[in-house]
Design a protein around this motif. Structure first.
Motif, PDB file in Angstrom:
ATOM      1  N   LYS A  47       0.849  -1.193   0.000  1.00  0.00           N
ATOM      2  CA  LYS A  47       0.000   0.000   0.000  1.00  0.00           C
ATOM      3  C   LYS A  47       0.884   1.242   0.000  1.00  0.00           C
ATOM      4  CE  LYS A  47      -3.390  -2.483   2.778  1.00  0.00           C
ATOM      5  NZ  LYS A  47      -4.165  -2.539   4.027  1.00  0.00           N
ATOM      6  N   GLU A  48       0.352   2.310  -0.538  1.00  0.00           N
ATOM      7  CA  GLU A  48       1.088   3.575  -0.517  1.00  0.00           C
ATOM      8  C   GLU A  48       1.367   4.006   0.916  1.00  0.00           C
ATOM      9  OE1 GLU A  48       0.201   6.160  -4.509  1.00  0.00           O
ATOM     10  OE2 GLU A  48      -0.979   6.614  -2.736  1.00  0.00           O
ATOM     11  N   GLN A  49       2.573   4.481   1.145  1.00  0.00           N
ATOM     12  CA  GLN A  49       2.943   4.991   2.455  1.00  0.00           C
ATOM     13  C   GLN A  49       3.341   6.463   2.324  1.00  0.00           C
ATOM     14  OE1 GLN A  49       2.762   3.160   5.397  1.00  0.00           O
ATOM     15  NE2 GLN A  49       1.730   1.724   4.022  1.00  0.00           N
TER      16      GLN A  49
ATOM     17  N   SER B 120      -2.530  13.609  -5.047  1.00  0.00           N
ATOM     18  CA  SER B 120      -1.857  12.311  -4.977  1.00  0.00           C
ATOM     19  C   SER B 120      -1.113  12.088  -6.289  1.00  0.00           C
ATOM     20  CB  SER B 120      -2.879  11.180  -4.753  1.00  0.00           C
ATOM     21  OG  SER B 120      -3.570  10.892  -5.968  1.00  0.00           O
ATOM     22  N   ARG B 121      -0.592  10.914  -6.466  1.00  0.00           N
ATOM     23  CA  ARG B 121       0.121  10.604  -7.706  1.00  0.00           C
ATOM     24  C   ARG B 121      -0.823  10.512  -8.905  1.00  0.00           C
ATOM     25  NH1 ARG B 121       2.726   7.963  -3.534  1.00  0.00           N
ATOM     26  NH2 ARG B 121       4.994   8.201  -3.478  1.00  0.00           N
TER      27      ARG B 121
ATOM     28  N   GLU C 241      -5.508   5.107  -5.846  1.00  0.00           N
ATOM     29  CA  GLU C 241      -4.841   4.261  -6.839  1.00  0.00           C
ATOM     30  C   GLU C 241      -5.698   3.049  -7.170  1.00  0.00           C
ATOM     31  OE1 GLU C 241      -1.130   2.555  -5.780  1.00  0.00           O
ATOM     32  OE2 GLU C 241      -1.723   2.025  -3.753  1.00  0.00           O
TER      33      GLU C 241
ATOM     34  N   SER D 109      -4.386   6.099   0.714  1.00  0.00           N
ATOM     35  CA  SER D 109      -3.628   6.762  -0.344  1.00  0.00           C
ATOM     36  C   SER D 109      -2.649   7.724   0.328  1.00  0.00           C
ATOM     37  CB  SER D 109      -4.550   7.549  -1.285  1.00  0.00           C
ATOM     38  OG  SER D 109      -5.529   6.723  -1.863  1.00  0.00           O
ATOM     39  N   ALA D 110      -1.557   8.000  -0.330  1.00  0.00           N
ATOM     40  CA  ALA D 110      -0.603   8.988   0.163  1.00  0.00           C
ATOM     41  C   ALA D 110      -0.836  10.306  -0.570  1.00  0.00           C
ATOM     42  CB  ALA D 110       0.827   8.507  -0.049  1.00  0.00           C
TER      43      ALA D 110
END
Length: 714
Positions: free
Chosen positions: A588-590, A651-652, A688, A703-704
């Motif tokens: 998972k995103e950190q 986010s990304r 994501e 999500s990061a």
């Protein structure tokens, strides 16, 4: 004289004001509260009021959404006529023209690209009859393997965990009334007070009876406020936290040895796995102190009765299925399943989240929770449908994976029923791009949703006040929602629309239904002998009993209030325990230097799903007319974010702009945004698109992100 005048005015009022009463059920959450809409018509205006009706689940209670549900049903923007897109604009057409246009385009896609180039995307807000018909429509009328539904984004983790552990999945393994007498309750990732408020009294009664309540949530909520212990974990670490609780239970010998020996498999492997874990490691990973983990474990292990209830906080993860299985490990280890006031509950989100996942909308499923890959199951359903088993397609893919295939060009057409995937799916901008590539899109809806705007044809459907059918609530209780109001304009019921399209495709012989009850009677036959056996349930029985809990295999069967009293649904009768890693298979995103905060998402009481209905209700929209970001004041100061000001979250995958809302109720490393808004406030733009390897659930809850104040702090 005064009496005469009073009598005169009463008589005048009787002639000038008429009252119409409609009995129905709330169209929103899975409690399925029964209610009555009272319409009063005078010479000058119409007024509406909603009152609750007594029923076994919510006892006549209503929440703010149910009280105002009629506002969207009577909204001026309701679709009344079929629409076809011409030169980029929607034009009203007749049903005949719309159906002819649909059939022509579907047949062209099938001829040019094959039958699997068409897809079906269903809903968990429709009736059992319509969910059943959607599965049949995909496999018989379209002959495609590509069908899934929006419940994939809601209940799939809990459903798969229940099926793998117990051999079957039903929302609650026991009736909701047993909650009140349970001595210890774990509420994991569920905010019942805001999402299913009409069942909160069961938990309040349990509290009054002396129950110890444990809440697991990164935020303080109206639900955690009733808890004796709140484990405020880092988002996405539920599986590890369950390992910690289970480890203490085993080490303190709070397990039920006889139950494990006689009714479970896999315990020794789980025990060996737990021996290799340390509470210190779990504390570091989850952010929950060891003493709190130990307190929760001892409280649950020592009590004679206990229940665990999970919801989206645990389930909407890329390890949601295995995380739920770990909480089920706790139940099995302590023997708290299949007994009074002991059991598991998956708090279903959508109104028919339970029933809609039982009868064929899922990619790998046939009615009655049968498997589309099982030859015996295929033969049974094919016989009911009057087709050759070899003609039935094999399993397809999950909802988001269908969208990926649209982007890749493998799927060319989509029949979309009462769902809004552009707003509800992760990586929402990608979803919009993928759907825009389709050759042909048909949307069936009450309103022109964000997704329906992309459609080539929009077909108007009926509301909960007009559409009769059965629903299955969070307990597994099948209820009958009778409808007493006529369809508005030229709108047709979902089941009628499915039959109309099938007829236009030349498949009328398989879809010649004239009522919802006719469809239900075929569903009963198709489900007979299956895991979700509805055969013994009839409309007449439902009218008399106000709901029957499945399985109900015969006409004289009372329904099954408590599952697994003698055995589980696996062939050997045993539950299956499994060892669960602290770290998920899919990382998972950190938070990092660029994206330093966790983002988690969820609901608010006044809205439902993507807001297509609730944002059309003036009373509900007034309570939350825009989205927001909940953030701890200390974190807000660190990032220069004032309270009640606009902030960009990035986010990304993309960015959104919402209003800040300071709150000490949330962890300092986490922000929270609800998911009911669209476009620039659609939080799913940030999420994501990695999927749980077991159930294909997206990881909405972790999500990061970075945040940027759009107003500088003074």
């Amino acid at each position: 004289m005064a009496d005469m005048l009073l009598s005169y005015f009463r008589e005048k009022q009787k002639h000038t004001q008429k009252e119409k009463v409609s009995n129905t059920q709330c169209p929103f959450c899975s409690v399925q509260c029964r209610m009555q809409l009272v319409e009063q018509t005078s010479v000058t205006r119409k007024t509406y009021r909603t009152v609750g009706l007594d029923n076994p689940t919510s006892k006549g209670r209503l929440c703010i959404k149910g009280l105002h549900a009629h506002q969207h049903a009577f909204h001026k923007d309701r679709l009344m006529h079929p629409l076809i897109k011409q030169d980029g604009e929607f034009v009203q057409v007749s049903w005949e023209e719309a159906l002819s246009h649909i059939a022509l385009n579907i047949k062209q896609i099938q001829h040019e690209d094959g039958y699997d180039a068409m897809s079906v995307y269903g809903s968990a807000s429709i009736t059992n009859e319509e969910a059943y018909l959607m599965g049949k429509f995909a496999r018989v009328a379209l002959q495609t393997k590509y069908i899934d539904y929006n419940g994939r984004l809601c209940m799939s983790a809990a459903a798969s965990a229940g099926a793998l552990t117990f051999g079957m999945d039903r929302g609650l393994t026991n009736a909701l009334e047993e909650v009140s007498y349970s001595e210890c309750i774990i509420l994991a990732g569920t905010n019942i007070a805001e999402c299913q408020p009409t069942i909160m009294p069961y938990f309040e009664q349990a509290k009054e009876n002396g129950a110890f309540i444990i809440a697991i949530d990164p935020r303080e909520t109206a639900t955690t406020n009733i808890a004796d212990l709140h484990l405020k974990l880092k988002p996405g670490t539920d599986a590890a936290l369950a390992n910690g609780i289970l480890k203490v239970i085993v080490e303190e010998n709070l397990i039920d040895h006889e139950f494990i020996q006689n009714r479970a498999t896999g315990f020794e492997k789980v025990k060996q796995h737990l021996n290799r874990l340390s509470l210190e490691e779990i504390e570091n990973k989850t952010g929950v102190p060891q003493n709190e983990i130990r307190r929760a474990a001892v409280a649950f292990g020592e009590k004679a009765t206990g229940m665990i209830l999970t919801a989206r906080g645990v389930e909407q993860q890329t390890d949601g299925s295995i995380a739920v299985r770990n909480f089920l490990n706790i139940l099995i280890a302590t023997g708290k399943i299949g007994k009074p006031s002991c059991g598991y509950g998956a708090i279903t989100g959508q109104s028919n989240g339970q029933g809609a996942r039982e009868h064929g909308q899922k990619a790998d499923q046939l009615p009655g929770y049968r498997s589309i890959e099982n030859e015996e199951h295929r033969a049974h359903v094919a016989k009911v449908w009057g087709v050759d088993p070899e003609e039935l397609p094999r399993k397809g893919v999950s909802a988001f994976e269908m969208i990926q295939k649209m982007d890749q060009g493998e799927i060319k057409g989509l029949f979309l029923l009462c769902s809004n995937p552009i707003v509800s799916n992760p990586n929402a901008r990608f979803v919009k791009k993928a759907l825009s590539k389709l050759k042909f899109l048909v949307a069936v809806d009450l309103f022109v949703s964000e997704t329906a705007k992309l459609a080539d044809v929009i077909l108007p459907t009926t509301s909960y006040l007009e559409d009769e059918g059965t629903m299955t609530n969070l307990e597994g209780r099948v209820t009958l929602r009778e409808a007493s109001r006529p369809a508005l304009g030229e709108a047709r019921h979902d089941w009628q629309i499915i039959c109309d399209v099938a007829r236009a495709l030349g498949k009328e012989q398989y879809f010649s239904f004239h009522s919802a009850e006719e469809i239900f009677n075929e569903l009963r036959e198709a489900s007979k002998g299956g895991t979700a056996d509805y055969y013994g349930i009839t409309y007449d029985r439902l009218r008399g009993k106000e709901g029957i809990l499945w399985p109900c295999p015969t006409l004289d069967h009372p329904g099954t209030k408590r599952l697994f009293e003698q055995s589980f649904a696996h062939p050997d009768g045993r539950a299956v325990m499994t060892d669960v890693p602290n770290d998920p298979a899919i990382a998972k995103e950190q938070p990092c230097a660029r994206y330093p905060l966790y983002l988690t998402t969820g609901r608010v009481m006044s809205h439902y799903l993507t807001g297509v209905q609730t944002r059309k209700s003036s009373s509900l929209a007034a309570r939350n007319f825009e989205s927001f970001m909940e953030i701890h004041p200390d974190t807000a100061v660190k990032f220069g974010v004032q309270d009640e000001t606009l902030v960009k979250i990035k986010s990304r995958r993309g960015s959104i702009i919402v209003r800040s809302k300071w709150s000490k109720a949330i962890r300092m490393d986490t922000v929270f945004v609800p998911f009911h808004w669209n476009e620039l406030q659609n939080v799913n733009r940030l999420v994501e698109d990695k999927l749980d390897p077991t159930c294909r659930m997206p990881g909405f809850k972790v999500s990061a992100v970075q945040i940027e104040a759009l107003h500088t702090m003074r």
